[in-house]
Motif scaffolding. Structure first.
Motif, PDB file in Angstrom:
ATOM      1  N   THR A   4       0.956  -1.284   0.091  1.00 38.12           N
ATOM      2  CA  THR A   4      -0.114   0.053   0.244  1.00 38.12           C
ATOM      3  C   THR A   4       0.831   1.163   0.093  1.00 38.12           C
ATOM      4  OG1 THR A   4      -0.207  -0.058   2.410  1.00 38.12           O
ATOM      5  CG2 THR A   4      -1.871  -1.151   1.345  1.00 38.12           C
ATOM      6  N   LEU A   5       0.433   2.279  -0.541  1.00 36.79           N
ATOM      7  CA  LEU A   5       1.216   3.664  -0.573  1.00 36.79           C
ATOM      8  C   LEU A   5       0.421   4.769  -0.032  1.00 36.79           C
ATOM      9  CD1 LEU A   5       3.402   4.795  -2.021  1.00 36.79           C
ATOM     10  CD2 LEU A   5       2.100   5.081  -3.982  1.00 36.79           C
ATOM     11  N   GLN A   6       1.008   5.321   0.847  1.00 39.12           N
ATOM     12  CA  GLN A   6       0.478   6.451   1.647  1.00 39.12           C
ATOM     13  C   GLN A   6       1.535   7.642   1.587  1.00 39.12           C
ATOM     14  OE1 GLN A   6      -0.083   4.871   5.548  1.00 39.12           O
ATOM     15  NE2 GLN A   6      -2.078   4.273   5.140  1.00 39.12           N
ATOM     16  N   TYR A   7       1.187   8.823   1.982  1.00 43.50           N
ATOM     17  CA  TYR A   7       1.939  10.063   1.857  1.00 43.50           C
ATOM     18  C   TYR A   7       1.944  10.778   3.198  1.00 43.50           C
ATOM     19  CZ  TYR A   7       1.816   9.332  -3.026  1.00 43.50           C
ATOM     20  OH  TYR A   7       2.150   8.821  -4.410  1.00 43.50           O
ATOM     21  N   ALA A  39       7.083   8.357  -8.322  1.00 39.89           N
ATOM     22  CA  ALA A  39       7.924   9.129  -9.137  1.00 39.89           C
ATOM     23  C   ALA A  39       7.222  10.607  -9.598  1.00 39.89           C
ATOM     24  CB  ALA A  39       8.604   8.402 -10.222  1.00 39.89           C
ATOM     25  N   ASP A  40       6.071  10.311  -9.952  1.00 34.89           N
ATOM     26  CA  ASP A  40       5.143  11.475 -10.224  1.00 34.89           C
ATOM     27  C   ASP A  40       4.859  12.529  -9.195  1.00 34.89           C
ATOM     28  OD1 ASP A  40       5.475  10.728 -13.046  1.00 34.89           O
ATOM     29  OD2 ASP A  40       3.493   9.722 -12.739  1.00 34.89           O
ATOM     30  N   LYS A  41       4.470  11.802  -8.032  1.00 32.92           N
ATOM     31  CA  LYS A  41       3.981  12.774  -7.067  1.00 32.92           C
ATOM     32  C   LYS A  41       4.664  13.197  -5.518  1.00 32.92           C
ATOM     33  CE  LYS A  41      -0.667  10.923  -7.853  1.00 32.92           C
ATOM     34  NZ  LYS A  41      -1.841  10.360  -7.291  1.00 32.92           N
ATOM     35  N   ALA A  42       5.831  12.291  -5.547  1.00 33.17           N
ATOM     36  CA  ALA A  42       6.631  12.678  -4.457  1.00 33.17           C
ATOM     37  C   ALA A  42       7.566  13.391  -4.469  1.00 33.17           C
ATOM     38  CB  ALA A  42       6.682  11.300  -3.403  1.00 33.17           C
ATOM     39  N   GLN A  43       8.703  13.563  -3.262  1.00 31.96           N
ATOM     40  CA  GLN A  43       9.857  14.056  -3.223  1.00 31.96           C
ATOM     41  C   GLN A  43      10.880  13.170  -2.517  1.00 31.96           C
ATOM     42  OE1 GLN A  43       9.607  18.329  -1.434  1.00 31.96           O
ATOM     43  NE2 GLN A  43       9.673  18.908  -3.688  1.00 31.96           N
ATOM     44  N   ALA A  44      10.407  11.942  -2.109  1.00 29.06           N
ATOM     45  CA  ALA A  44      11.032  10.986  -1.573  1.00 29.06           C
ATOM     46  C   ALA A  44      10.463   9.954  -1.080  1.00 29.06           C
ATOM     47  CB  ALA A  44      11.872  11.637  -0.152  1.00 29.06           C
ATOM     48  N   LEU A  45      11.097   8.564  -1.077  1.00 31.02           N
ATOM     49  CA  LEU A  45      10.359   7.367  -0.954  1.00 31.02           C
ATOM     50  C   LEU A  45      11.139   6.567   0.272  1.00 31.02           C
ATOM     51  CD1 LEU A  45       8.903   4.857  -1.705  1.00 31.02           C
ATOM     52  CD2 LEU A  45      10.973   4.262  -3.376  1.00 31.02           C
ATOM     53  N   ILE A  46      10.074   6.170   1.086  1.00 29.10           N
ATOM     54  CA  ILE A  46      10.424   5.258   2.175  1.00 29.10           C
ATOM     55  C   ILE A  46       9.517   3.795   2.088  1.00 29.10           C
ATOM     56  CG2 ILE A  46      10.092   4.802   4.491  1.00 29.10           C
ATOM     57  CD1 ILE A  46      10.339   7.954   4.951  1.00 29.10           C
ATOM     58  N   THR A  47      10.378   2.910   2.016  1.00 31.50           N
ATOM     59  CA  THR A  47       9.770   1.560   2.079  1.00 31.50           C
ATOM     60  C   THR A  47       9.787   0.983   3.327  1.00 31.50           C
ATOM     61  OG1 THR A  47      11.606   0.219   1.354  1.00 31.50           O
ATOM     62  CG2 THR A  47      10.375   1.143  -0.458  1.00 31.50           C
ATOM     63  N   THR A  48       8.810   0.129   3.690  1.00 33.14           N
ATOM     64  CA  THR A  48       8.593  -0.559   5.177  1.00 33.14           C
ATOM     65  C   THR A  48       7.735  -1.797   4.899  1.00 33.14           C
ATOM     66  OG1 THR A  48       8.484  -0.048   7.461  1.00 33.14           O
ATOM     67  CG2 THR A  48       6.828   0.800   6.116  1.00 33.14           C
TER      68      THR A  48
END
Length: 218
Positions: A4-7, A39-48
Motif C-alpha cells: 500500500t502507498l501513503q503519503y 516518481a510523479d507525486k513525491a519528493q522522497a520514498l520510504i519502504t517498510t
C-alpha cells in the motif's frame, strides 16, 4: 495485505505488506505501478513492512512451480533492484523486521537504511540454502557495504540484528519498532527537493557497473 502507498506530506511511504512480502510476479507488478506514482507525486520514498517481516525476498514457492521461467523471474527481480538503486528521489528502507536474501538486497539498493533495534534479522542466507549470488546481486551488495562486511555477510550467512547491522555498516540507523518510519522520515526530510533528473543521472553514473551486471540476465 498487498503493498500500500501513503503519503507523509511530500514523502511517499510504500508498505510492502503484512506477511513475508515475497516477490511474486503480482507483487512485482503492483510495486512497479506504485513506484510510477511515487516518481510523479513525491519528493522522497520510504519502504517498510508491517509485523514480523520487511521482506523475505524471492518467492521460492512460485519458482518451484515455474522453473521454466527462472531467467525471466530473476530478470524481473533484478530490474526492481535497478529501479530502486537509481530512483530519482532520495530513498530509505525502514526495515521493520526480517530482511532475508533478495529482501536484504532490496534494502541495500536504497540510499539509506533504518532497522528495528530489538528484533529482526538482516541476512544473506544464500551460502546456507545453496543458491549462489548472481553477478548482479554480488555487485549490488559489494557496491554498498564495506569489503570485509561483504565477505562475512555473503560467505557465512550471518544473521545481523539491528545493532550488529549498524556496526557492520549494513544500515545507517536503528530505532524502536514504533519509530522506524519516523526515523526514516527524519533522515530523508532534510534532503528532499533535489532535481529528479539530475539525481537519477548521478545515481546511474555511480552504479553503472552494477546496473550492467544486474541486467545481464535480461
Amino acid at each position: 495485505m498487498p503493498s500500500t502507498l501513503q503519503y507523509r506530506n511530500n514523502i511517499a511511504v510504500l508498505n510492502l505488506g503484512d506477511d513475508e512480502n515475497r516477490f511474486s510476479p503480482d507483487f512485482l507488478d503492483t510495486v512497479d505501478a506504485q513506484l510510477n506514482e511515487v516518481a510523479d507525486k513525491a519528493q522522497a520514498l520510504i519502504t517498510t513492512g508491517t509485523s514480523k517481516f520487511y521482506t523475505n525476498g524471492l518467492d521460492l514457492e512460485w519458482l518451484s512451480a515455474n522453473r521454466d521461467r527462472l531467467a525471466w523471474y530473476v530478470g524481473r527481480v533484478q530490474e526492481l533492484f535497478c529501479r530502486i538503486l537509481t530512483f530519482p528521489l532520495p530513498t530509505v528502507a525502514a526495515i521493520n523486521g526480517h530482511a532475508f536474501g533478495a529482501g536484504s538486497m532490496l534494502a541495500i539498493a536504497h540510499d539509506y537504511r533504518v532497522m528495528r533495534e530489538d528484533r529482526g534479522y538482516f541476512c544473506f542466507p544464500e551460502v546456507d540454502i545453496k543458491i549462489p549470488f548472481t553477478p548482479g546481486m554480488a555487485a549490488l551488495i559489494q557496491a554498498k557495504v564495506p569489503p570485509q562486511t561483504a565477505v562475512t555477510a555473503m560467505t557465512t550467512g550471518r544473521r545481523y540484528g539491528g545493532p550488529e547491522a549498524l556496526d557492520a555498516a549494513l544500515v545507517d540507523d536503528i530505532a524502536p519498532e514504533a519509530g522506524v518510519v519516523d526515523t526514516a522520515l527524519d533522515r530523508v526530510q532534510p534532503i528532499v527537493g533535489k532535481d529528479p533528473g539530475t539525481l537519477g543521472a548521478i545515481k546511474t553514473t555511480m552504479y553503472t557497473a552494477v546496473l550492467e551486471a544486474l541486467r545481464e540476465t535480461h
